[in-house]
Scaffold this motif. Sequence first.
Motif, mmCIF file in Angstrom:
data_model
loop_
_atom_site.group_PDB
_atom_site.id
_atom_site.type_symbol
_atom_site.label_atom_id
_atom_site.label_comp_id
_atom_site.label_asym_id
_atom_site.label_seq_id
_atom_site.Cartn_x
_atom_site.Cartn_y
_atom_site.Cartn_z
ATOM 1 N N GLU A 12 -7.075 6.949 -0.441
ATOM 2 C CA GLU A 12 -5.818 6.920 0.310
ATOM 3 C C GLU A 12 -4.840 7.973 -0.219
ATOM 4 O OE1 GLU A 12 -5.343 5.345 2.992
ATOM 5 O OE2 GLU A 12 -3.170 5.144 3.252
ATOM 6 N N SER B 67 -0.968 0.589 4.783
ATOM 7 C CA SER B 67 -1.380 1.294 5.989
ATOM 8 C C SER B 67 -2.537 0.567 6.677
ATOM 9 C CB SER B 67 -1.806 2.713 5.578
ATOM 10 O OG SER B 67 -2.827 3.178 6.390
ATOM 11 N N THR B 68 -2.568 0.601 8.006
ATOM 12 C CA THR B 68 -3.666 -0.063 8.733
ATOM 13 C C THR B 68 -5.018 0.530 8.329
ATOM 14 O OG1 THR B 68 -3.281 1.417 10.590
ATOM 15 C CG2 THR B 68 -2.325 -0.777 10.764
ATOM 16 N N ARG B 69 -5.007 1.781 7.886
ATOM 17 C CA ARG B 69 -6.262 2.411 7.429
ATOM 18 C C ARG B 69 -6.869 1.652 6.259
ATOM 19 N NH1 ARG B 69 -3.533 7.753 7.278
ATOM 20 N NH2 ARG B 69 -3.164 7.202 5.109
ATOM 21 N N ASP C 17 -3.425 11.517 1.590
ATOM 22 C CA ASP C 17 -1.986 11.769 1.790
ATOM 23 C C ASP C 17 -1.479 12.967 0.996
ATOM 24 O OD1 ASP C 17 -1.816 9.702 3.521
ATOM 25 O OD2 ASP C 17 -0.993 8.256 2.096
ATOM 26 N N ASN D 42 3.663 -3.302 3.639
ATOM 27 C CA ASN D 42 3.721 -1.852 3.805
ATOM 28 C C ASN D 42 2.399 -1.165 3.468
ATOM 29 O OD1 ASN D 42 5.166 0.235 4.721
ATOM 30 N ND2 ASN D 42 6.196 0.708 2.785
ATOM 31 N N TYR E 296 0.648 -5.631 6.709
ATOM 32 C CA TYR E 296 1.667 -4.764 7.304
ATOM 33 C C TYR E 296 3.026 -5.026 6.662
ATOM 34 C CZ TYR E 296 3.371 -1.715 11.040
ATOM 35 O OH TYR E 296 3.899 -0.659 11.746
#
Length: 389
Positions: free
Chosen positions: A140, A339-341, A144, A337, A334
Amino acid sequence: MSTTAPPAADGLRDVVIGPSEICDVQASGRLFYRGYDIHDLASHSTFEEVVYLLLYGNLPSAAQLSEFNARLARERTLSPEVIALLRGVPAAAQSMDALRTAVSSLGMWDPDAGNQSHEANLRKSERLIAKMPTLVAAIERIRDGNEPVAPRTDLNLAGNFLYMLRGTEPDPLYARTLDIDFILHADHEINASTFATRVTVATGADLYSGAVSGIGTLSGPKHGGAAEETMEMLLSIASLEGVNEYVTSRLTGEKRVAIPGFGHAVYRAPDPRAAHLREMSRRLGELHGDTRWFQMTTAIEKKVDELSNTPERLAAGKQPIYANVDCFSASCYYEMNLSTRLFTPLFAISRISGWCAHMMEQITFKRIIRPRAEYVGPREQTYTPIDKR
Ligand SMILES: CC(C)(COP(=O)(O)OP(=O)(O)OC[C@H]1O[C@@H](n2cnc3c(N)ncnc32)[C@H](O)[C@@H]1OP(=O)(O)O)[C@@H](O)C(=O)NCCC(=O)NCCS
């Protein structure tokens, strides 16, 4: 028909593949890990304690747990070679694809590679369980454009994952929420991914090969991908007012379309895991002063119940439809916080523990898993040379 056994039920429903001492899923809505009720474990235990229970068959003593925690903490670090591999993952790759590839590479660096003894498999299991959060956080962060954060040894698995993801001190409430979420996702008998891991190691292949099968199988939207789909559904509905129309259109149209986060292949009563996640979602929403996602999810639950669990449908033999484990994990993640990934990889971080327990159990059975198909294709065809077709 050439097979001697009667054809199995569609999708192998209710087919028992063999004895197991690990997990007991009861259609009546009860769930036990090695005989311990999921409600007791979710309320009083920790993920590490549950992992120990799954792997070793009993709850640890305080000394055993402390040694186990120390071993897991020591094994969190990734080698520079594995980090280098993660840096080469295409930016557009799915997180589960990156995780699958990374876990596969771990197998080649494992000091016990090639050693199939039970002791080596326990060590491999602990390494897999310890390294999975580090891999997910690194995937992740690299995507980013951030540097991976080295793991700490003074935090538990859930807290350290949040630390590695964000590089800041984990919020204790989020860490405990994730810890309980991991307990609830740790095992679930012969679900699709666990079955895949068992089939793989039953051939004599190693635990890493089994874990790769498990990750690939878990990635599908009908299995581990359901929480991400649930959140996408919530985001697309966007408000409480849109819920009834959305659910009605899916369930009363010409063809029923499954609502993500609902339904289960085994439970014919509410999924016992959903109760804990519902409560955690409510608490997180209230803490943030924004219960929108919790309220929408409960409104979807109400409408699904109204349209699916009618006396007519149930009398016609249709299965009742309730929220499953993925339904409220979506809003929980969610609200933290995340990420849906990350939703499906979070499932894998937890479920690797159940996979390892099942793989080690399967290995004791010695026999390859080799079912049959009911052949329904054409027979006795005459071969025509290619220039005559
Ligand atoms: C989990 C799942 C794959 C189990 O499926 P299954 O046991 O094979 O059930 P089926 O797909 O055969 O469906 C049986 C009936 O229940 C209904 N049903 C099943 N899941 C449903 C859902 N999520 N929403 C609405 N109806 C559902 C089907 O429409 C079908 O009714 P019908 O006969 O009137 O068409 C399925 O419930 C599903 O796709 N759920 C959504 C994805 C999900 O949340 N997966 C995570 C599971 S933990």
